[in-house]
Enzyme design. Structure first.
Site, PDB file in Angstrom:
ATOM      1  N   GLU A  75       0.862  -1.080   0.309  1.00 13.50           N
ATOM      2  CA  GLU A  75      -0.060   0.311   0.297  1.00 13.50           C
ATOM      3  C   GLU A  75       0.976   1.544   0.345  1.00 13.50           C
ATOM      4  O   GLU A  75       0.480   2.064   0.611  1.00 13.50           O
ATOM      5  CB  GLU A  75      -0.870  -0.089   1.868  1.00 13.50           C
TER       6      GLU A  75
HETATM    7  C1  TNX Z   1      -4.098  -4.411   4.430  1.00 14.04           C
HETATM    8  S1  TNX Z   1      -3.212  -6.081   3.721  1.00 14.04           S
HETATM    9  C2  TNX Z   1      -2.928  -3.571   5.010  1.00 14.04           C
HETATM   10  C3  TNX Z   1      -2.933  -3.444   6.553  1.00 14.04           C
HETATM   11  C4  TNX Z   1      -4.356  -3.143   7.530  1.00 14.04           C
HETATM   12  C5  TNX Z   1      -4.643  -4.142   6.742  1.00 14.04           C
HETATM   13  C6  TNX Z   1      -6.257  -4.686   7.321  1.00 14.04           C
HETATM   14  C7  TNX Z   1      -1.710  -5.416   3.797  1.00 14.04           C
HETATM   15  C8  TNX Z   1      -0.651  -5.292   3.258  1.00 14.04           C
HETATM   16  N1  TNX Z   1      -1.756  -3.887   4.551  1.00 14.04           N
HETATM   17  O1  TNX Z   1      -1.964  -2.511   6.489  1.00 14.04           O
HETATM   18  O2  TNX Z   1      -4.331  -2.979   8.730  1.00 14.04           O
HETATM   19  O3  TNX Z   1      -5.301  -4.265   5.651  1.00 14.04           O
HETATM   20  O4  TNX Z   1      -6.873  -5.261   6.820  1.00 14.04           O
END
Ligand code: TNX
Length: 503
Positions: free
Chosen positions: A315
């Protein structure tokens, strides 16, 4: 009791301990009319290299039985842990168990295999064996021949200690709970926007300032190096490898808040206690960024006996694509320089990482071109599809905790997918294993952790351990139902899913 509930509980009560082991073993043969009874004269005998495994087993059994259960290297009846004579097919992590009228013999090629065998033995004993005070017997172990080994070498649980901080004691309790299901990797998400949770001596404000809050603005916290090493050793004694994650280049507000020079504009942002994602980035063009990364990875590698360091990489929505690739290209060699293999969230695959790197798939689709390309170049993939394996998703609309972005995940949803044939172009041989991540934006206490993990964590554990030929929802829900009394004795706050015939 409603008649359907009665029928369900009678059906569940009929499941013998030998048929209720989770994850289901490769091969289980009952030996009819044979029982070994643990008594006050039972001894535990172990090869020298298995003394650690024997001591842990003895500690568990002594608490509830009150028996002395002396551990020695002698031979004879009782419980015997042997490192010779195992069938080579049980490999590096498997074991065999023979239960006869005079004893329980566990054989394996490694201490890890013996440890796995002792977790099966715990489940063959009555649930009250998990009690922390002395209970009255009897303590029967049903006559059996078991041969067992894992489908995948890596079976993981991830705990996000960044969004909410969890004390070393809570982490250890989670280690104990997941070890019972043959989980052998604990991935600790040690940094995120809301907190930095590990002392780095060369950048101390990361922990002392960056670790001083959490989601919702609580006090946060961090692990000293001694505390962290103690967690690593506690896990290692249970044959669990700790995989530390420092998430970068995004999810870095806690670091950016601690050191102004890590920001492109040389201005530290305030600490962050919300739950948004994708707004922070290390400054990719600056040299200091890579001095920082080098220092952090070097100190983390020194605390890490296991082979992996997780570099996050998810992300990074505030980092341009070109910057993202440039960043990963510079960071992967730093991990290698300190003797470790990188794991990264699957976005890392966009940077064409070498075959030594492990992309961790967390998507909700069944195809991902960069991940498939990485697998074709020889990378092994870790499977954590968010709509199946995420322990922070709600079970259904009335679950008090958790998120919903990847959907509701009832127990059957968590169980009914095949990690070796899920992602197109990523077959069984390209899969390193499975991992169940527990993100903690909404998870604050031990009870919260347990409610989200149980019973879905054992479902993911079975996907990682048991052969696909043994996969059966109907059989699994019965076995799972039989774990209920065990969790009650252990004080595990589990979700009583209506899909499961709880005993
Ligand atoms: C996505 S999954 C994220 C996390 C959040 C999560 C909550 C991922 C690699 N990154 O930063 O905590 O969703 O479900």
């Amino acid at each position: 009791m409603a008649s359907s509930t009665l029928a369900a509980s009678q059906a569940a009560a009929a499941v013998a301990p030998i048929d209720s082991v989770v994850p289901v073993p490769v091969s289980v043969q009952a030996v009819p009319n044979v029982t070994y009874n643990l008594t006050s004269s039972t001894q535990i005998r172990a090869a020298e290299a298995a003394t650690g495994v024997a001591d842990l087993l003895a500690a568990t059994l002594r608490r509830s039985t009150g028996f002395a259960l002396p551990v020695s290297q002698s031979t004879g009846d009782g419980i015997s842990l042997q490192l010779s004579g195992a069938d080579p097919r049980v490999g590096q992590q498997g074991y065999q168990i023979d239960v006869t009228a005079t004893g329980v013999v566990i054989k394996a090629n490694t201490a890890a295999g013996l440890f796995a065998g002792t977790q099966t033995l715990r489940q063959l004993l009555p649930a009250k064996v998990e009690a922390s005070s002395v209970q009255s017997g009897p303590w029967p172990v049903p006559g059996a021949r078991i041969a067992d080994h894992p489908r995948f070498a890596y079976r993981g649980a991830m705990l996000d200690v960044a969004r909410h901080f969890f004390t070393p004691d809570l982490v250890k309790r989670y280690i104990d709970e997941v070890a019972l299901y043959k989980i052998n990797h604990l991935h600790l998400h040690l940094s995120d926007d809301q907190g930095w949770r590990i002392m780095i001596d060369s950048w101390p404000r990361l922990a002392t300032y960056g670790g001083s809050t959490q989601v919702g603005g609580g006090p946060g916290g961090y692990y000293t190096k001694a505390q962290y090493s103690d967690i690593v050793a506690y896990a290692a004694a249970r044959h669990i490898t700790v995989v530390p994650e420092i998430d970068m280049p995004g999810h870095t507000n806690a670091a950016l808040a601690s050191y102004a020079e890590l920001n492109c504009n040389n201005t530290a942002p305030p600490p962050y206690t919300g739950t948004n994602v994708g707004f922070s980035s290390l400054c990719v063009p600056k040299d200091v960024t890579y001095r920082f990364v080098d220092d952090v990875i070097r100190e983390l590698a020194a605390l890490t006996p296991g082979p992996y360091i997780h570099i996050g990489g998810d992300e990074a929505r505030s980092t341009s694509d070109a910057d993202y690739r440039a960043f990963i290209d510079k960071v992967l060699p730093i991990v290698a320089k300190y003797g470790k293999q990188p794991i990264g969230w699957h976005e890392m695959a966009k940077a064409n990482p070498p075959a030594t790197s492990t992309p961790q798939f967390w998507g909700t689709t069944t195809s991902n071109a960069p991940v498939t390309a990485a697998a074709n170049r020889g990378s092994k993939v870790l499977m954590s599809p968010a709509n199946k394996a995420y322990l922070d998703m709600k079970y259904n609309s009335s679950t008090p905790l958790g998120l919903t972005w990847a959907g509701y995940i009832e127990v059957r949803t968590a169980y009914d997918w095949n990690p070796g044939a899920y992602l197109s172009g990523v077959g069984e041989a390209a899969v390193r294993g499975v991992e169940a991540p527990l993100w903690t934006e909404t998870v604050k206490t031990r009870q919260d952790i347990e409610y989200m993990a149980f019973p879905r964590l054992p479902a993911i554990a079975e996907l990682g351990w048991s052969p696909w030929s043994k996969h059966s929802w109907d059989a699994f829900r019965q076995r799972l139902g039989a774990q209920g009394p065990r969790w009650q004795v252990m004080g595990v706050n589990y979700y009583r899913s209506t899909q499961v015939p709880w005993v």
